[in-house]
Design a protein around this motif. Structure first.
Motif, PDB file in Angstrom:
ATOM      1  N   MET A   1      24.727   0.215  -0.902  1.00  0.00           N
ATOM      2  CA  MET A   1      24.923   0.592   0.482  1.00  0.00           C
ATOM      3  C   MET A   1      24.629  -0.637   1.346  1.00  0.00           C
ATOM      4  O   MET A   1      23.608  -1.282   1.193  1.00  0.00           O
ATOM      5  N   SER A   2      25.514  -0.923   2.269  1.00  0.00           N
ATOM      6  CA  SER A   2      25.328  -2.095   3.124  1.00  0.00           C
ATOM      7  C   SER A   2      24.351  -1.765   4.242  1.00  0.00           C
ATOM      8  O   SER A   2      23.977  -0.610   4.450  1.00  0.00           O
ATOM      9  N   GLU A   3      23.967  -2.803   4.955  1.00  0.00           N
ATOM     10  CA  GLU A   3      23.027  -2.601   6.073  1.00  0.00           C
ATOM     11  C   GLU A   3      23.645  -1.732   7.153  1.00  0.00           C
ATOM     12  O   GLU A   3      22.955  -0.923   7.778  1.00  0.00           O
ATOM     13  N   VAL A   4      24.924  -1.887   7.386  1.00  0.00           N
ATOM     14  CA  VAL A   4      25.611  -1.093   8.412  1.00  0.00           C
ATOM     15  C   VAL A   4      25.623   0.380   8.005  1.00  0.00           C
ATOM     16  O   VAL A   4      25.324   1.265   8.821  1.00  0.00           O
ATOM     17  N   GLU A   5      25.930   0.655   6.761  1.00  0.00           N
ATOM     18  CA  GLU A   5      25.941   2.047   6.295  1.00  0.00           C
ATOM     19  C   GLU A   5      24.543   2.648   6.360  1.00  0.00           C
ATOM     20  O   GLU A   5      24.379   3.820   6.717  1.00  0.00           O
ATOM     21  N   ALA A   6      23.526   1.847   6.011  1.00  0.00           N
ATOM     22  CA  ALA A   6      22.143   2.330   6.079  1.00  0.00           C
ATOM     23  C   ALA A   6      21.754   2.628   7.517  1.00  0.00           C
ATOM     24  O   ALA A   6      21.108   3.646   7.812  1.00  0.00           O
ATOM     25  N   ALA A   7      22.167   1.751   8.424  1.00  0.00           N
ATOM     26  CA  ALA A   7      21.866   1.969   9.846  1.00  0.00           C
ATOM     27  C   ALA A   7      22.581   3.213  10.349  1.00  0.00           C
ATOM     28  O   ALA A   7      22.016   4.008  11.123  1.00  0.00           O
ATOM     29  N   GLU A   8      23.817   3.409   9.931  1.00  0.00           N
ATOM     30  CA  GLU A   8      24.557   4.606  10.338  1.00  0.00           C
ATOM     31  C   GLU A   8      23.888   5.875   9.794  1.00  0.00           C
ATOM     32  O   GLU A   8      23.806   6.893  10.474  1.00  0.00           O
ATOM     33  N   ALA A   9      23.406   5.811   8.568  1.00  0.00           N
ATOM     34  CA  ALA A   9      22.721   6.967   7.978  1.00  0.00           C
ATOM     35  C   ALA A   9      21.429   7.266   8.732  1.00  0.00           C
ATOM     36  O   ALA A   9      21.102   8.431   8.996  1.00  0.00           O
ATOM     37  N   ARG A  10      20.685   6.219   9.079  1.00  0.00           N
ATOM     38  CA  ARG A  10      19.447   6.420   9.865  1.00  0.00           C
ATOM     39  C   ARG A  10      19.771   6.994  11.241  1.00  0.00           C
ATOM     40  O   ARG A  10      19.077   7.880  11.745  1.00  0.00           O
ATOM     41  N   ALA A  11      20.835   6.486  11.853  1.00  0.00           N
ATOM     42  CA  ALA A  11      21.240   6.997  13.168  1.00  0.00           C
ATOM     43  C   ALA A  11      21.651   8.459  13.075  1.00  0.00           C
ATOM     44  O   ALA A  11      21.299   9.270  13.946  1.00  0.00           O
ATOM     45  N   LEU A  12      22.372   8.804  12.024  1.00  0.00           N
ATOM     46  CA  LEU A  12      22.784  10.191  11.830  1.00  0.00           C
ATOM     47  C   LEU A  12      21.565  11.103  11.637  1.00  0.00           C
ATOM     48  O   LEU A  12      21.473  12.193  12.224  1.00  0.00           O
ATOM     49  N   ALA A  13      20.602  10.640  10.845  1.00  0.00           N
ATOM     50  CA  ALA A  13      19.384  11.427  10.632  1.00  0.00           C
ATOM     51  C   ALA A  13      18.594  11.574  11.935  1.00  0.00           C
ATOM     52  O   ALA A  13      18.090  12.650  12.254  1.00  0.00           O
ATOM     53  N   ALA A  14      18.507  10.488  12.696  1.00  0.00           N
ATOM     54  CA  ALA A  14      17.781  10.542  13.970  1.00  0.00           C
ATOM     55  C   ALA A  14      18.482  11.479  14.943  1.00  0.00           C
ATOM     56  O   ALA A  14      17.832  12.254  15.659  1.00  0.00           O
ATOM     57  N   ARG A  15      19.815  11.421  14.967  1.00  0.00           N
ATOM     58  CA  ARG A  15      20.587  12.298  15.847  1.00  0.00           C
ATOM     59  C   ARG A  15      20.365  13.760  15.454  1.00  0.00           C
ATOM     60  O   ARG A  15      20.198  14.635  16.305  1.00  0.00           O
ATOM     61  N   SER A  16      20.325  14.017  14.167  1.00  0.00           N
ATOM     62  CA  SER A  16      20.089  15.370  13.684  1.00  0.00           C
ATOM     63  C   SER A  16      18.696  15.868  14.087  1.00  0.00           C
ATOM     64  O   SER A  16      18.537  17.008  14.526  1.00  0.00           O
ATOM     65  N   ARG A  17      17.691  15.001  13.944  1.00  0.00           N
ATOM     66  CA  ARG A  17      16.319  15.384  14.370  1.00  0.00           C
ATOM     67  C   ARG A  17      16.270  15.631  15.868  1.00  0.00           C
ATOM     68  O   ARG A  17      15.640  16.576  16.338  1.00  0.00           O
ATOM     69  N   LEU A  18      16.962  14.782  16.635  1.00  0.00           N
ATOM     70  CA  LEU A  18      16.979  14.930  18.094  1.00  0.00           C
ATOM     71  C   LEU A  18      17.638  16.248  18.487  1.00  0.00           C
ATOM     72  O   LEU A  18      17.131  16.965  19.359  1.00  0.00           O
TER      73      LEU A  18
END
Length: 91
Positions: A1-18
Motif C-alpha cells: 500500500m502506498s503512502e497516498v492509499e494509506a492516507a486515504e484509508a486514514r482519512a476515510l476512517a477519520a471521516r467515518s468516526r466524525l
C-alpha cells in the motif's frame, strides 16, 4: 500500500468516526430529548424540594405556624388596620 492509499484509508476512517460523532451529538441534542431531560430534572428537583419542605415542617411545627400567621396577617392587613382604628376611636 502506498503512502497516498494509506492516507486515504486514514482519512476515510477519520471521516467515518466524525460522522458517528455527529450522529451521536444530533441524537443527544435533539429538542425533544432536551425537553424531556429538562422536564425530568425539574420534576425531580421539585419533588425533592417539596419533600425537604415537609421534613422541615415536621421538625419545626412552631415555625410553620408562625409563618402561616404572618402570611394571614399580611393578607388581612387592611382589615386588621380598620379594626385597630375603630378600637382606638372608642377608647
Amino acid at each position: 500500500m502506498s503512502e497516498v492509499e494509506a492516507a486515504e484509508a486514514r482519512a476515510l476512517a477519520a471521516r467515518s468516526r466524525l460522522n458517528g460523532t455527529v450522529e451521536a451529538l444530533q441524537s443527544e441534542l435533539a429538542p425533544e430529548k432536551l425537553a424531556r431531560v429538562a422536564l425530568a430534572e425539574v420534576s425531580d428537583g421539585g419533588a425533592r424540594a417539596a419533600q425537604a419542605s415537609l421534613d422541615a415542617a415536621r421538625r419545626n411545627p412552631a415555625a410553620i405556624a408562625g409563618a402561616g400567621a404572618l402570611a394571614l396577617a399580611v393578607l388581612n392587613r387592611k382589615r386588621i388596620a380598620g379594626l385597630l382604628r375603630r378600637l382606638r376611636g372608642k377608647a
